[in-house]
Motif scaffolding. Structure first.
Motif, PDB file in Angstrom:
ATOM      1  N   TYR A  52       0.826  -1.205   0.000  1.00  0.00           N
ATOM      2  CA  TYR A  52       0.000   0.000   0.000  1.00  0.00           C
ATOM      3  C   TYR A  52       0.864   1.259   0.000  1.00  0.00           C
ATOM      4  O   TYR A  52       0.407   2.329  -0.394  1.00  0.00           O
ATOM      5  CB  TYR A  52      -0.955  -0.006   1.198  1.00  0.00           C
ATOM      6  CG  TYR A  52      -2.113  -0.965   0.992  1.00  0.00           C
ATOM      7  CD1 TYR A  52      -3.055  -0.735  -0.012  1.00  0.00           C
ATOM      8  CD2 TYR A  52      -2.253  -2.100   1.770  1.00  0.00           C
ATOM      9  CE1 TYR A  52      -4.111  -1.612  -0.217  1.00  0.00           C
ATOM     10  CE2 TYR A  52      -3.310  -2.985   1.567  1.00  0.00           C
ATOM     11  CZ  TYR A  52      -4.229  -2.726   0.575  1.00  0.00           C
ATOM     12  OH  TYR A  52      -5.266  -3.601   0.367  1.00  0.00           O
ATOM     13  N   PRO A  56      -0.309   3.697  -4.289  1.00  0.00           N
ATOM     14  CA  PRO A  56      -0.854   5.011  -4.638  1.00  0.00           C
ATOM     15  C   PRO A  56       0.192   5.965  -5.221  1.00  0.00           C
ATOM     16  O   PRO A  56      -0.157   6.930  -5.886  1.00  0.00           O
ATOM     17  CB  PRO A  56      -1.397   5.545  -3.307  1.00  0.00           C
ATOM     18  CG  PRO A  56      -0.718   4.761  -2.259  1.00  0.00           C
ATOM     19  CD  PRO A  56      -0.342   3.444  -2.849  1.00  0.00           C
ATOM     20  N   GLN A 192       1.495   4.132   3.982  1.00  0.00           N
ATOM     21  CA  GLN A 192       1.049   5.260   3.174  1.00  0.00           C
ATOM     22  C   GLN A 192       1.487   6.605   3.766  1.00  0.00           C
ATOM     23  O   GLN A 192       1.808   7.530   3.036  1.00  0.00           O
ATOM     24  CB  GLN A 192      -0.464   5.187   2.990  1.00  0.00           C
ATOM     25  CG  GLN A 192      -0.801   4.066   2.038  1.00  0.00           C
ATOM     26  CD  GLN A 192      -2.148   3.418   2.238  1.00  0.00           C
ATOM     27  OE1 GLN A 192      -2.620   2.750   1.359  1.00  0.00           O
ATOM     28  NE2 GLN A 192      -2.778   3.605   3.371  1.00  0.00           N
ATOM     29  N   PRO A 337      -6.673   4.018  -5.007  1.00  0.00           N
ATOM     30  CA  PRO A 337      -5.338   4.448  -5.458  1.00  0.00           C
ATOM     31  C   PRO A 337      -5.372   5.177  -6.796  1.00  0.00           C
ATOM     32  O   PRO A 337      -4.350   5.719  -7.220  1.00  0.00           O
ATOM     33  CB  PRO A 337      -4.573   3.133  -5.597  1.00  0.00           C
ATOM     34  CG  PRO A 337      -5.623   2.112  -5.868  1.00  0.00           C
ATOM     35  CD  PRO A 337      -6.851   2.558  -5.131  1.00  0.00           C
ATOM     36  N   ASN A 341      -7.415   9.040  -5.366  1.00  0.00           N
ATOM     37  CA  ASN A 341      -6.053   9.513  -5.126  1.00  0.00           C
ATOM     38  C   ASN A 341      -5.775  10.762  -5.978  1.00  0.00           C
ATOM     39  O   ASN A 341      -5.224  11.755  -5.497  1.00  0.00           O
ATOM     40  CB  ASN A 341      -5.123   8.360  -5.528  1.00  0.00           C
ATOM     41  CG  ASN A 341      -3.681   8.547  -5.130  1.00  0.00           C
ATOM     42  OD1 ASN A 341      -3.373   9.359  -4.287  1.00  0.00           O
ATOM     43  ND2 ASN A 341      -2.797   7.788  -5.760  1.00  0.00           N
ATOM     44  N   GLN A 363      -5.026   8.009   1.661  1.00  0.00           N
ATOM     45  CA  GLN A 363      -5.197   6.555   1.572  1.00  0.00           C
ATOM     46  C   GLN A 363      -5.202   5.931   2.970  1.00  0.00           C
ATOM     47  O   GLN A 363      -5.798   4.885   3.183  1.00  0.00           O
ATOM     48  CB  GLN A 363      -4.055   5.927   0.775  1.00  0.00           C
ATOM     49  CG  GLN A 363      -3.844   6.496  -0.604  1.00  0.00           C
ATOM     50  CD  GLN A 363      -4.856   6.004  -1.594  1.00  0.00           C
ATOM     51  OE1 GLN A 363      -5.121   4.813  -1.664  1.00  0.00           O
ATOM     52  NE2 GLN A 363      -5.454   6.910  -2.350  1.00  0.00           N
TER      53      GLN A 363
END
Ligand code: GLN
Length: 537
Positions: A52, A56, A192, A337, A341, A363
């Motif tokens: 993760y 993104p 993230q 994402p 995002n 996120q």
């Protein structure tokens, strides 16, 4: 000695070199759970930190102009690549589970998976040194491929070992899965925050590097503690009693793995050499048909030749329904994402005093809500059941779709504020926070419920494969979330409310249809054996 789910806690204790009181029911050294859960929790936490943490950043990096250190790709291409990547990661669970069962055993598969993922991150890190030209792209995409292959070996098998820690099954296993789901989200949350900050404010490759360092921690931790805490659990493959058949099966796995890796390498080299120019949107669209085709043929095969009795057929029919609606759910949810995002990056006011909050930090909101809400949900289901409202899995799924629909409904308003200002206004961050809140409530109605429903509804001998099918729904979702995710674009503003309206409508219609279907499903299951244990009633 290989551990099997039928082994008694006493036998398992022997493999761990522990007194029998410290395994099975009695091993309570990790928050009341077996010590092995700490290993799986920690490893999966770091793996999700890296997954993760990286995902993104991908769309922002690939769509960023060359002058900003990116690849300068059009948004729809960049977003589709993220979709194909996410879909491939989950799709790789199918061969990954198979290779572990037949050849490597769960423990070794997880280790090799962790090595491949770490190697993938290293390759992406190196791409930064090589620049945005062909060499840089080669390292970058090679890195993504290695992560796909590694996650295919790690993700399904680490989830399977969690189940194996609890040979007794039951509520304690469910609780074990909940703790594991927390590990996933703690990793995602931290990943993230850290990679988003480094990637967006210091430099893309610092963010990528941090994700890689996280996975390296996971690898080292697993290598150090797996043997100590898992003992024989998941040590060897499921061996066929006939050695000749076993040898043939192993040859088969090696052959197919070799062919698969060979094809991937060939396509990669041809694309790199410029023999063909991959169009991510076109590839993604055809991949959708492949994924749906895979699901249809798998279910057709199981029904026609799976040797199922009438009761099992009814349960598998419920799995088909859950699969379909889960795929719809993830197609919206996995826009996080991509479209959401990009919405955070371009159209959300992220200024706090003198500090501009990185877009990727949004996120983390989903993971934070999971960590906060998951324990409440666990209590909620139990107390609802106690009051006679024991919701069936299709009903919970319908609720999940409806809540996610509410989340996207909010985004229609947010998008319209942006469009009416001609793209000049940046909206309040609370729109995304609210949207993620409802989406997370939806996720908690659907995702953990889906995981445990697969183990409960599936005929015993197909549990592993049905887990793979569960991840196939996520693959479809990632792909569609990627294909549509580029519709958040300052150059094509009008696409944005359209995207969120279509997503909301699809979720709401799906919620209503499934809500209505839940009634006949309940009736059908009432005539099937083992109804209560299947949780569909
Ligand atoms: N967030 C969960 C995980 O990473 C579920 C994601 C999914 O299945 N799409 O495991």
């Amino acid at each position: 000695m290989a551990h099997t789910p039928n082994e008694s806690p006493r036998e398992a204790a022997a493999t761990l070199d522990l007194p029998p009181t410290q395994t099975g029911f009695a091993d309570t050294r990790f928050f009341g759970h077996p010590r092995g859960l700490a290993t799986l929790f920690g490893t999966e936490m770091w793996e999700r930190f890296s997954f993760y943490g990286l995902r993104p950043l991908l769309v922002l990096f690939m769509a960023a102009a060359l002058t900003e250190g990116g690849f300068g790709l059009p948004r729809d291409q960049a977003s589709a690549i993220v979709g194909i990547y996410g879909a491939s990661v989950y799709l790789a669970s199918l061969p990954g589970g198979w290779v572990a069962d037949r050849l490597l055993g769960l423990q070794r598969a997880i280790f090799i998976g962790a090595v491949l993922i770490t190697g993938g991150h290293l390759s992406i890190g190196l791409s930064g040194l090589a620049g945005p030209g062909t060499a840089g792209k080669a390292f970058f995409f090679l890195g993504l491929i290695l992560i796909v292959l590694g996650t295919g070996l790690l993700k399904p098998n680490i989830s399977a070992i969690v189940g194996d820690l609890y040979p007794e099954g039951g509520a304690r296993r469910d609780a074990g899965f909940s703790i594991f789901y927390m590990g996933i989200n703690i990793g995602a949350f931290l990943g993230q925050l850290i990679t988003g900050f480094l990637g967006e404010t210091v430099g893309w490759h610092y963010g990528f590097g941090a994700a890689g360092v996280g996975m390296f921690f996971g690898l080292v931790y697993y290598a150090y503690s797996a043997k100590r805490t898992l003992g024989g659990i998941g040590e060897g493959p499921t061996r066929h009693p006939d050695a000749a058949v076993q040898a043939r099966q192993e040859r088969q796995v090696k052959l197919f793995t070799g062919i698969g890796v060979g094809i991937i390498a060939l396509v990669f080299i041809l694309a790199l050499a410029g023999v063909f120019v991959p169009d991510a949107q076109a590839i993604g669209k055809s991949m959708t048909f492949v994924l749906v085709g895979l699901a249809v043929s798998y279910f057709a095969y199981i029904f026609a030749m799976g040797g199922l009795d009438a009761g099992e057929k009814k349960r598998v029919a419920v799995i088909v329904v859950l699969f379909l609606f889960a795929a719809i759910f993830w197609s919206a949810f996995e826009q996080a994402p991509t479209s959401l995002n990009l919405f955070a990056a371009d159209f959300t006011d992220r200024q706090f005093g003198g500090f501009e909050m990185p877009a990727v930090w949004f996120q983390s909101i989903n993971s934070a809500f999971v960590i906060l809400l998951a324990p409440i949900f666990a209590v909620l289901w139990v107390s609802l059941a106690r009051r006679g409202f024991d919701l069936s899995s299709p009903t919970k799924f319908a609720l999940g779709l409806a809540f996610a629909g509410l989340g996207f409904f909010m985004m229609i308003f947010a998008a319209n504020i942006v469009v009416s200002s001609g793209g000049a206004t940046k909206v309040s961050p609370w729109w995304l926070v609210g949207s993620y809140f409802f989406q997370t409530v939806g996720e908690l109605c659907l995702s953990p419920v889906g995981l445990s429903s697969m183990t409960k509804l599936s005929p015993r001998k197909y549990v592993g494969q049905m887990m793979g099918i569960w991840f196939l729904a996520s693959a479809v979702g990632n792909l569609i979330g990627g294909l549509v995710g580029g519709h958040v674009d300052p150059e094509k503003l009008e696409q944005m409310p359209e995207l969120f309206t279509t997503t909301t409508a699809s979720l709401m219609i799906a919620a209503v249809v499934l809500g209505l279907l839940a009634i006949p499903i309940r009736r059908m299951m009432a005539t099937a054996p083992d109804v209560r244990s299947a949780g569909v009633h």
